[in-house]
Motif scaffolding. Structure first.
Motif, mmCIF file in Angstrom:
data_model
loop_
_atom_site.group_PDB
_atom_site.id
_atom_site.type_symbol
_atom_site.label_atom_id
_atom_site.label_comp_id
_atom_site.label_asym_id
_atom_site.label_seq_id
_atom_site.Cartn_x
_atom_site.Cartn_y
_atom_site.Cartn_z
ATOM 1 N N VAL A 20 0.833 -1.208 0.000
ATOM 2 C CA VAL A 20 0.000 0.000 0.000
ATOM 3 C C VAL A 20 0.867 1.257 0.000
ATOM 4 O O VAL A 20 0.589 2.238 -0.716
ATOM 5 N N SER A 21 1.962 1.247 0.774
ATOM 6 C CA SER A 21 2.863 2.405 0.808
ATOM 7 C C SER A 21 3.500 2.638 -0.560
ATOM 8 O O SER A 21 3.614 3.789 -1.015
ATOM 9 N N GLY A 22 3.914 1.553 -1.221
ATOM 10 C CA GLY A 22 4.494 1.693 -2.552
ATOM 11 C C GLY A 22 3.492 2.234 -3.555
ATOM 12 O O GLY A 22 3.826 3.101 -4.378
ATOM 13 N N GLU A 23 2.250 1.761 -3.490
ATOM 14 C CA GLU A 23 1.230 2.255 -4.413
ATOM 15 C C GLU A 23 0.914 3.722 -4.147
ATOM 16 O O GLU A 23 0.769 4.517 -5.099
ATOM 17 N N LEU A 24 0.811 4.087 -2.862
ATOM 18 C CA LEU A 24 0.568 5.494 -2.545
ATOM 19 C C LEU A 24 1.727 6.369 -2.991
ATOM 20 O O LEU A 24 1.527 7.500 -3.481
ATOM 21 N N LEU A 25 2.954 5.885 -2.847
ATOM 22 C CA LEU A 25 4.114 6.649 -3.291
ATOM 23 C C LEU A 25 4.079 6.873 -4.793
ATOM 24 O O LEU A 25 4.390 7.974 -5.279
ATOM 25 N N ILE A 26 3.699 5.847 -5.545
ATOM 26 C CA ILE A 26 3.595 5.997 -6.999
ATOM 27 C C ILE A 26 2.524 7.026 -7.359
ATOM 28 O O ILE A 26 2.720 7.873 -8.241
ATOM 29 N N VAL A 27 1.374 6.962 -6.650
ATOM 30 C CA VAL A 27 0.304 7.931 -6.917
ATOM 31 C C VAL A 27 0.770 9.349 -6.611
ATOM 32 O O VAL A 27 0.525 10.295 -7.382
ATOM 33 N N LEU A 28 1.482 9.535 -5.483
ATOM 34 C CA LEU A 28 1.977 10.869 -5.130
ATOM 35 C C LEU A 28 2.998 11.371 -6.139
ATOM 36 O O LEU A 28 2.997 12.559 -6.502
ATOM 37 N N VAL A 29 3.861 10.487 -6.625
ATOM 38 C CA VAL A 29 4.847 10.889 -7.626
ATOM 39 C C VAL A 29 4.154 11.306 -8.918
ATOM 40 O O VAL A 29 4.493 12.336 -9.527
ATOM 41 N N MET A 30 3.171 10.530 -9.342
ATOM 42 C CA MET A 30 2.445 10.884 -10.558
ATOM 43 C C MET A 30 1.666 12.190 -10.384
ATOM 44 O O MET A 30 1.582 12.999 -11.310
ATOM 45 N N THR A 31 1.103 12.403 -9.183
ATOM 46 C CA THR A 31 0.415 13.669 -8.923
ATOM 47 C C THR A 31 1.390 14.841 -8.982
ATOM 48 O O THR A 31 1.075 15.903 -9.551
ATOM 49 N N ALA A 32 2.578 14.665 -8.391
ATOM 50 C CA ALA A 32 3.582 15.731 -8.437
ATOM 51 C C ALA A 32 4.012 16.019 -9.867
ATOM 52 O O ALA A 32 4.197 17.182 -10.245
ATOM 53 N N VAL A 33 4.166 14.984 -10.679
ATOM 54 C CA VAL A 33 4.539 15.179 -12.086
ATOM 55 C C VAL A 33 3.437 15.929 -12.827
ATOM 56 O O VAL A 33 3.709 16.849 -13.623
ATOM 57 N N ALA A 34 2.170 15.545 -12.565
ATOM 58 C CA ALA A 34 1.062 16.230 -13.225
ATOM 59 C C ALA A 34 1.002 17.704 -12.832
ATOM 60 O O ALA A 34 0.794 18.585 -13.683
ATOM 61 N N VAL A 35 1.202 17.983 -11.529
ATOM 62 C CA VAL A 35 1.199 19.382 -11.078
ATOM 63 C C VAL A 35 2.356 20.145 -11.709
ATOM 64 O O VAL A 35 2.209 21.308 -12.119
ATOM 65 N N TRP A 36 3.513 19.511 -11.821
ATOM 66 C CA TRP A 36 4.670 20.182 -12.439
ATOM 67 C C TRP A 36 4.396 20.490 -13.910
ATOM 68 O O TRP A 36 4.726 21.592 -14.392
ATOM 69 N N VAL A 37 3.785 19.555 -14.616
ATOM 70 C CA VAL A 37 3.450 19.787 -16.029
ATOM 71 C C VAL A 37 2.452 20.924 -16.154
ATOM 72 O O VAL A 37 2.587 21.798 -17.033
#
Length: 367
Positions: A20-37
């Motif tokens: 669950v921690s790994g999946e949440l980390l992936i979601v947070l990373v993708m969210t950060a990438v989307a916000v950066w874009v």
């Protein structure tokens, strides 16, 4: 009786927590990438957002004209021209009273400063004129020392104004095209997406559009009621610049909580400068009463089919948006939270398990 931990259950719990921690980390990373874009594309995204908000506000008129048989291009053109005329009228209603009463307001500021000096020179402060003059001289020296940074600030302000004008022009053009071709967007989107996405994405987009329209229209109704009631109170008290303050109250209603505080502060400040402390306290009481009516009467009635967000969620969203992106973040915080709630509710609906109702009797037939 001692209790020992099960090594099998412990390892299973750790594996589940790690996954669950790994999946949440992936979601947070993708969210950060989307916000950066989005941040890198902000010069395009911001006019698109403003155009979308304007479209939700003006779409009922365009829809009415289209249902009466008007061609989409003609209906969009008429609504866009009407919007520009209303915007120009609002600017004129603000500029004319401000220019005509600016001298009176400036005299009030000077008189207010003089009263402040007289109050400071008396007990309990007993600040002498020499100390006040020294403070003014020190402030003047600091202003002169920071002249370079002031020039930079002015240049930055001019650049901001130019960017704002460009954003407004692009938003109006985008509003026209959305009014003209908006109903064809979802069918086009369905044809572009594969598999399940062709159903899910247009469904979420349709619900998001309804929620966004409900937010804009309800805020407009609430802002109009606030502007009328507060403007009437200011007129009765005799505060100058009633019309600009009423318009500021209406516009500030689109920024929940923060906007009301800002508009109220400006109204009380002008009342204090122009009319004195007693009228300023009366204006403050009027604003507090109207804001209480808004929060406890107006919004529950107008937003009965509204966003479904708790007041605490709205307050936290506005605070977070303001800390991340200033005024723009405060403006977009509530609709963004509402759209996230729409997507989350749709996801819950799709992931929910259908429960079978048990029979009323062991035989299966209750009769």
């Amino acid at each position: 009786m001692s209790v020992t931990l099960s090594s099998t259950k412990t390892r299973a719990a750790l594996r589940v927590s790690a996954r669950v921690s790994g999946e949440l980390l992936i979601v947070l990373v993708m969210t950060a990438v989307a916000v950066w874009v989005l941040g890198r594309m902000w010069s395009v995204v911001w006019p698109l957002i403003v155009g979308l908000l304007l479209t939700t506000l003006t779409w009922p008129i365009a829809r009415f004209l289209r249902r009466r048989g008007w061609p989409p291009a003609l209906a969009a053109s008429v609504v866009t021209v009407l919007f520009l005329l209303v915007a120009a009228g609002v600017v004129a209603l603000i500029a004319v009273p401000v220019s005509s009463q600016s001298g009176q307001l400036a005299d009030g500021v000077v008189e207010g400063i003089q009263r402040l000096r007289e109050w400071a020179s008396g007990p309990p402060l007993n600040i002498g004129d020499d100390q006040i003059t020294g403070a003014f001289d020190s402030a003047t020296a600091r202003v002169q020392d920071s002249l370079g940074s002031m020039v930079t600030t002015v240049v930055t302000g001019v650049s901001t104004v130019v960017n704002g004008v460009v954003t407004a022009v692009l938003a109006v053009f985008l509003m026209f095209f959305m009014l003209k071709d908006g109903p064809r967007f979802l069918p086009w989107l369905e044809r572009q997406l594969p598999g399940r996405l062709a159903t899910d994405v247009p469904a979420v987009a349709s619900r998001g559009w309804e929620t966004l329209g409900e937010f804009v229209r309800s805020q407009a109704y609430v802002g109009l009621l606030d502007a009328v009631l507060i403007g009437l109170g200011l007129w009765i008290v005799g505060v100058p610049l009633v019309l600009p303050l009423a318009v500021l109250t209406f516009v500030s209603a689109f920024v929940p909580i923060v906007g009301a505080l800002f508009a109220g502060f400006v109204a009380v400040l002008i009342a204090l400068v122009s009319n004195g402390l007693t009228d300023a306290l009366i204006v403050l009481a009027i604003i507090v009463v109207v804001q209480q009516l808004e929060g406890n009467v107006f919004q529950p009635m107008i937003q009965s089919r509204g966003l479904g967000l708790h007041a605490a969620v709205i307050l936290l969203a506005v605070t977070l948006g303001g800390s991340l992106a200033g005024i723009v973040g405060s403006l977009l915080a509530v609709p963004a939270a509402a759209l996230i709630a729409v997507a989350w509710n749709y996801l819950r609906e799709q992931l929910a398990e259908e429960r079978q109702e048990p029979d009323a009797s062991p035989g299966g037939d209750p009769s």
